[in-house]
Design a protein around this motif. Sequence first.
Motif, mmCIF file in Angstrom:
data_model
loop_
_atom_site.group_PDB
_atom_site.id
_atom_site.type_symbol
_atom_site.label_atom_id
_atom_site.label_comp_id
_atom_site.label_asym_id
_atom_site.label_seq_id
_atom_site.Cartn_x
_atom_site.Cartn_y
_atom_site.Cartn_z
ATOM 1 N N VAL A 107 0.840 -1.204 0.000
ATOM 2 C CA VAL A 107 0.000 0.000 0.000
ATOM 3 C C VAL A 107 0.869 1.246 0.000
ATOM 4 O O VAL A 107 0.645 2.187 -0.780
ATOM 5 C CB VAL A 107 -0.935 0.008 1.235
ATOM 6 C CG1 VAL A 107 -1.607 1.371 1.398
ATOM 7 C CG2 VAL A 107 -1.988 -1.077 1.107
ATOM 8 N N ARG A 108 1.876 1.249 0.861
ATOM 9 C CA ARG A 108 2.776 2.402 0.947
ATOM 10 C C ARG A 108 3.550 2.594 -0.355
ATOM 11 O O ARG A 108 3.730 3.727 -0.824
ATOM 12 C CB ARG A 108 3.742 2.204 2.114
ATOM 13 C CG ARG A 108 4.785 3.302 2.279
ATOM 14 C CD ARG A 108 4.155 4.642 2.571
ATOM 15 N NE ARG A 108 5.166 5.616 2.966
ATOM 16 C CZ ARG A 108 5.001 6.933 2.864
ATOM 17 N NH1 ARG A 108 3.874 7.426 2.394
ATOM 18 N NH2 ARG A 108 5.955 7.759 3.256
ATOM 19 N N HIS A 109 3.986 1.512 -0.956
ATOM 20 C CA HIS A 109 4.741 1.602 -2.207
ATOM 21 C C HIS A 109 3.885 2.194 -3.319
ATOM 22 O O HIS A 109 4.340 3.052 -4.084
ATOM 23 C CB HIS A 109 5.243 0.212 -2.612
ATOM 24 C CG HIS A 109 6.198 0.232 -3.749
ATOM 25 N ND1 HIS A 109 6.056 -0.562 -4.864
ATOM 26 C CD2 HIS A 109 7.329 0.977 -3.964
ATOM 27 C CE1 HIS A 109 7.052 -0.335 -5.694
ATOM 28 N NE2 HIS A 109 7.835 0.592 -5.188
ATOM 29 N N GLU A 110 2.651 1.756 -3.392
ATOM 30 C CA GLU A 110 1.753 2.295 -4.416
ATOM 31 C C GLU A 110 1.515 3.785 -4.203
ATOM 32 O O GLU A 110 1.452 4.562 -5.170
ATOM 33 C CB GLU A 110 0.430 1.522 -4.388
ATOM 34 C CG GLU A 110 0.548 0.087 -4.892
ATOM 35 C CD GLU A 110 -0.747 -0.685 -4.743
ATOM 36 O OE1 GLU A 110 -1.759 -0.073 -4.320
ATOM 37 O OE2 GLU A 110 -0.749 -1.894 -5.048
ATOM 38 N N GLU A 111 1.397 4.192 -2.956
ATOM 39 C CA GLU A 111 1.220 5.621 -2.651
ATOM 40 C C GLU A 111 2.439 6.430 -3.094
ATOM 41 O O GLU A 111 2.304 7.514 -3.677
ATOM 42 C CB GLU A 111 0.998 5.814 -1.151
ATOM 43 C CG GLU A 111 -0.327 5.285 -0.633
ATOM 44 C CD GLU A 111 -0.427 5.420 0.873
ATOM 45 O OE1 GLU A 111 0.612 5.706 1.525
ATOM 46 O OE2 GLU A 111 -1.540 5.230 1.413
ATOM 47 N N LEU A 112 3.624 5.901 -2.824
ATOM 48 C CA LEU A 112 4.846 6.617 -3.167
ATOM 49 C C LEU A 112 5.068 6.671 -4.677
ATOM 50 O O LEU A 112 5.657 7.625 -5.191
ATOM 51 C CB LEU A 112 6.046 5.956 -2.478
ATOM 52 C CG LEU A 112 6.077 6.111 -0.959
ATOM 53 C CD1 LEU A 112 7.124 5.183 -0.347
ATOM 54 C CD2 LEU A 112 6.364 7.556 -0.572
ATOM 55 N N LEU A 113 4.603 5.650 -5.387
ATOM 56 C CA LEU A 113 4.699 5.668 -6.845
ATOM 57 C C LEU A 113 3.697 6.657 -7.440
ATOM 58 O O LEU A 113 4.008 7.366 -8.399
ATOM 59 C CB LEU A 113 4.456 4.267 -7.411
ATOM 60 C CG LEU A 113 5.534 3.212 -7.139
ATOM 61 C CD1 LEU A 113 5.123 1.887 -7.761
ATOM 62 C CD2 LEU A 113 6.884 3.655 -7.695
ATOM 63 N N ALA A 114 2.515 6.698 -6.854
ATOM 64 C CA ALA A 114 1.478 7.585 -7.371
ATOM 65 C C ALA A 114 1.778 9.047 -7.087
ATOM 66 O O ALA A 114 1.444 9.943 -7.873
ATOM 67 C CB ALA A 114 0.119 7.199 -6.782
ATOM 68 N N SER A 115 2.406 9.299 -5.928
ATOM 69 C CA SER A 115 2.740 10.672 -5.534
ATOM 70 C C SER A 115 4.159 10.697 -4.973
ATOM 71 O O SER A 115 4.356 10.693 -3.760
ATOM 72 C CB SER A 115 1.740 11.174 -4.486
ATOM 73 O OG SER A 115 2.018 12.511 -4.115
ATOM 74 N N PRO A 116 5.168 10.710 -5.844
ATOM 75 C CA PRO A 116 6.559 10.639 -5.386
ATOM 76 C C PRO A 116 6.918 11.802 -4.463
ATOM 77 O O PRO A 116 6.538 12.947 -4.722
ATOM 78 C CB PRO A 116 7.359 10.714 -6.695
ATOM 79 C CG PRO A 116 6.403 10.254 -7.754
ATOM 80 C CD PRO A 116 5.065 10.753 -7.316
ATOM 81 N N PRO A 117 7.618 11.546 -3.381
ATOM 82 C CA PRO A 117 8.032 12.627 -2.475
ATOM 83 C C PRO A 117 9.028 13.554 -3.161
ATOM 84 O O PRO A 117 9.885 13.094 -3.932
ATOM 85 C CB PRO A 117 8.679 11.876 -1.312
ATOM 86 C CG PRO A 117 9.126 10.574 -1.911
ATOM 87 C CD PRO A 117 8.107 10.229 -2.946
ATOM 88 N N GLU A 118 8.929 14.829 -2.874
ATOM 89 C CA GLU A 118 9.808 15.815 -3.506
ATOM 90 C C GLU A 118 10.595 16.659 -2.510
ATOM 91 O O GLU A 118 11.674 17.158 -2.827
ATOM 92 C CB GLU A 118 8.985 16.744 -4.405
ATOM 93 C CG GLU A 118 8.285 16.023 -5.550
ATOM 94 C CD GLU A 118 7.484 16.973 -6.416
ATOM 95 O OE1 GLU A 118 7.333 18.154 -6.018
ATOM 96 O OE2 GLU A 118 7.002 16.544 -7.486
ATOM 97 N N ASP A 119 10.062 16.820 -1.305
ATOM 98 C CA ASP A 119 10.685 17.699 -0.330
ATOM 99 C C ASP A 119 11.161 16.900 0.879
ATOM 100 O O ASP A 119 10.350 16.484 1.711
ATOM 101 C CB ASP A 119 9.694 18.776 0.117
ATOM 102 C CG ASP A 119 10.301 19.758 1.104
ATOM 103 O OD1 ASP A 119 11.516 19.676 1.364
ATOM 104 O OD2 ASP A 119 9.548 20.609 1.616
ATOM 105 N N PRO A 120 12.478 16.680 1.031
ATOM 106 C CA PRO A 120 12.963 15.896 2.174
ATOM 107 C C PRO A 120 12.710 16.570 3.515
ATOM 108 O O PRO A 120 12.667 15.898 4.544
ATOM 109 C CB PRO A 120 14.468 15.775 1.897
ATOM 110 C CG PRO A 120 14.787 16.911 0.986
ATOM 111 C CD PRO A 120 13.569 17.123 0.155
ATOM 112 N N ALA A 121 12.522 17.895 3.510
ATOM 113 C CA ALA A 121 12.311 18.619 4.763
ATOM 114 C C ALA A 121 10.852 18.643 5.195
ATOM 115 O O ALA A 121 10.541 19.079 6.309
ATOM 116 C CB ALA A 121 12.820 20.055 4.631
ATOM 117 N N ALA A 122 9.958 18.162 4.350
ATOM 118 C CA ALA A 122 8.538 18.150 4.713
ATOM 119 C C ALA A 122 8.305 17.189 5.874
ATOM 120 O O ALA A 122 8.974 16.150 5.978
ATOM 121 C CB ALA A 122 7.701 17.720 3.511
#
Length: 271
Positions: A107-122
């Motif tokens: 589930v987490r992997h699919e979320e990260l593929l659908a909306s890749p993280p862009e800001d490491p400081a978030a």
Amino acid sequence: MTSTEQLQTYVDTWWSSVQDLLALLEELSEPDWGLATDLPGWDVRAIASHVAHLEGLTGGAPREDAEVPESEHIRTPMGQFTEIGVLTRRDASPASIIDEIRRYASVRHEELLASPPEDPAAPASGVFGAIGWTTGKLLRNRPLDLWLHEQDIRRATGRPGGLDTAGAIHTTDYLLEGVGFVLAKKAGGAAGSSVVVEVEGHAPYAFTVTKDGKGVPLANPVADPTVTLSTDRETYVLLAGGRASADPSKVTITGDTTLGTKIVENLNITP
């Protein structure tokens, strides 16, 4: 490498580490799950339960609560937190624990593929954000946690391997970054002293102590370091990970042997 690309590398390394751990767990016999590990108070089942708990938290599972008893191996608030997943799965079958890891990680992997993280400081999502973790810290820590625990289970069950995977390289490099702190704060290195750490399969890491007593990395090679430590990847990770089976004698110390010995003796930098 951009910050977005770096975050994607963390995601890819985490995902491959999940698959490596699942493949190992699928190999285990029922008795294997009760074998003691290098981690005080934890058997193989406890480690797998801990992983299921954390993967669940990142994958949208409900937050869990349990009455955590006083115990010699539970010494910090983080230790109390990580014990919760162990307690809530004491009666769970190995198959259900494996399924839980696979399900929530997917589930987490699919979320990260659908909306890749862009800001490491978030701020990280969920409970990790609540304790002050950033997205970058969470994504960087998950493969380390998974790979270290894969190795814990491999040693406990007599199944060596997995020392050349993406998770292995990621974890070792991550732990190598902490040697400057050990040099300055735990080993008492004097201002201007330096250490070079040579781990097989990795570029050398060099650190020095500043005038104000901080251990900082050195970008350029050190011609004449105060001390040089040389070892293999597994030995280094066992020492830096604070594992009971670590063998300090497998580290070659060149130069100031007194300082080198103090560094090796204080190399545990995991929580």
